[in-house]
Design an enzyme around this catalytic site. Structure first.
Site, PDB file in Angstrom:
ATOM      1  N   ASP A  18       0.869  -1.178   0.000  1.00 19.30           N
ATOM      2  CA  ASP A  18       0.000   0.000   0.000  1.00 19.30           C
ATOM      3  C   ASP A  18       0.905   1.228   0.000  1.00 19.30           C
ATOM      4  OD1 ASP A  18      -2.373   1.608   0.308  1.00 19.30           O
ATOM      5  OD2 ASP A  18      -1.917   1.834   2.431  1.00 19.30           O
ATOM      6  N   SER A  19       0.302   2.399  -0.156  1.00 20.36           N
ATOM      7  CA  SER A  19       1.091   3.626  -0.091  1.00 20.36           C
ATOM      8  C   SER A  19       1.549   3.903   1.341  1.00 20.36           C
ATOM      9  CB  SER A  19       0.255   4.795  -0.596  1.00 20.36           C
ATOM     10  OG  SER A  19      -0.915   4.911   0.177  1.00 20.36           O
ATOM     11  N   CYS A  81      -4.225  -1.483  -1.955  1.00 16.98           N
ATOM     12  CA  CYS A  81      -4.400  -0.039  -2.127  1.00 16.98           C
ATOM     13  C   CYS A  81      -5.387   0.134  -3.280  1.00 16.98           C
ATOM     14  CB  CYS A  81      -3.053   0.585  -2.471  1.00 16.98           C
ATOM     15  SG  CYS A  81      -3.137   2.322  -2.924  1.00 16.98           S
ATOM     16  N   GLU A 160      -3.164   8.753   8.727  1.00 16.98           N
ATOM     17  CA  GLU A 160      -1.721   8.570   8.934  1.00 16.98           C
ATOM     18  C   GLU A 160      -1.221   9.379  10.139  1.00 16.98           C
ATOM     19  OE1 GLU A 160       0.849   6.822   7.000  1.00 16.98           O
ATOM     20  OE2 GLU A 160      -0.701   5.752   5.882  1.00 16.98           O
ATOM     21  N   CYS A 192     -10.956   2.982   0.077  1.00 18.62           N
ATOM     22  CA  CYS A 192      -9.544   3.301   0.326  1.00 18.62           C
ATOM     23  C   CYS A 192      -9.184   2.479   1.553  1.00 18.62           C
ATOM     24  CB  CYS A 192      -9.387   4.798   0.609  1.00 18.62           C
ATOM     25  SG  CYS A 192      -7.724   5.238   1.189  1.00 18.62           S
ATOM     26  N   HIS A 194      -7.270   2.923   3.866  1.00 14.41           N
ATOM     27  CA  HIS A 194      -7.088   3.671   5.118  1.00 14.41           C
ATOM     28  C   HIS A 194      -8.430   3.863   5.856  1.00 14.41           C
ATOM     29  CE1 HIS A 194      -3.182   4.746   3.435  1.00 14.41           C
ATOM     30  NE2 HIS A 194      -2.860   5.326   4.568  1.00 14.41           N
TER      31      HIS A 194
END
Ligand code: DGL
Length: 279
Positions: A18-19, A81, A160, A192, A194
């Site tokens: 993932d990023s 992702c 994040e 997403c 996240h």
């Protein structure tokens, strides 16, 4: 000899990327559903967010990560992702000789199955929403369904930063989601990786009548099926001390470790920084 070779093939890890740390919500589900598999995770924390970048950049980054994962001798890859799944998965599928899956098709399938009134919402990065890919997949399954997308670019930095339960996140979520409430959706895809970390905020704002879909569960299920189909499923737990789960990032190992341990209750001891530009 053949048996030994087959056994060592099954014991190879699965690469997941993932990023940043969002892909850990997928890792958590893979650990639950296929606990014998070894995993190598890469979070591109130095170059995040992907969601505001172009197809070319996202594809270049994803290629580098796949090359890194190949050096770790993985037997399959999960693009954990949505943004990279939306923009780079097709290219990666053509370029590599390993089984590879993303998170979008599984998420679209669940949402198409879940909606009762035929109105689905999708939230994701600007890139994912701009690609229209959820709409395409959902309509392939149920052409009559209406899909409304909403880009929520500030969610990734908020996650994040660890602001999972915070008035700032509430305020921003309110602004992003109020328009979606008015469309009458009964199903909302957390498009997403996240976003499951702020699921309670999103759920509270959308209300009980809206079912939230987290593609992670279905992705792990489809991964298991894929491994079985390809004869790569590991039926036995790896030996103790065999480095079952390994974590790599492109920056900020300490912060990653801190959050990883609040997402995954496994006791992750280390995350190693690598220079992804070398791949
Ligand atoms: N977690 C990623 C996704 O699922 C994107 C976050 C980012 O913008 O880097 O789309």
């Amino acid at each position: 000899m053949r048996e030994v070779e087959e056994k060592s093939l099954l014991e190879k890890p699965i690469g997941v990327f993932d990023s940043g740390m969002g892909g850990l919500t997928v890792v958590r589900e893979i650990m639950r559903q296929i606990p014998n598999e070894r995993l190598v995770y890469f979070g591109d924390t130095a170059r995040l967010p992907y969601g505001s970048k172009s197809r070319e950049t996202i594809t270049r980054f994803s290629r580098q990560i796949v090359r890194f994962l190949e050096t770790m001798d993985v037997k399959a890859i999960v693009v954990a992702c949505n943004t990279a799944s939306a923009y780079a998965l097709d290219t990666l599928e053509q370029e590599i000789g390993l089984p590879i899956i993303g998170v979008i098709k599984p998420g679209a399938k669940v949402a198409a199955r879940t909606t009762r009134n035929g109105q689905i919402g999708v939230i994701g990065t600007a890139a994912t929403i701009g690609s229209g890919i959820y709409t395409t997949y959902i309509r392939q399954i149920r052409p009559e369904v209406r899909v409304t997308g909403k880009a929520c670019p500030l969610f990734v930095p908020l996650v994040e930063e660890g602001l999972w339960q915070d008035p700032v996140t509430d305020e921003i979520a309110m602004r992003y989601l109020s328009g979606l409430i008015d469309t009458g959706i009964d199903t909302l895809i957390l498009g997403c990786t996240h976003y499951p970390l702020i699921r309670s905020t999103v759920g509270r704002i959308m209300g009980d009548h809206v079912t939230l879909v987290n593609p992670a569960y279905e992705t792990a299920r489809e991964l298991k099926e894929l491994l079985m189909e390809k004869g790569l499923f590991n039926p036995v737990p790896p030996a103790l001390g065999s480095n079952k789960y390994r974590f790599f990032v492109s920056d900020g190992a300490e912060q990653f470790l801190h959050f990883a341990n609040s997402i995954i209750k496994y006791g992750i001891l280390s995350a190693k920084v690598i220079n992804i530009e070398e791949y």
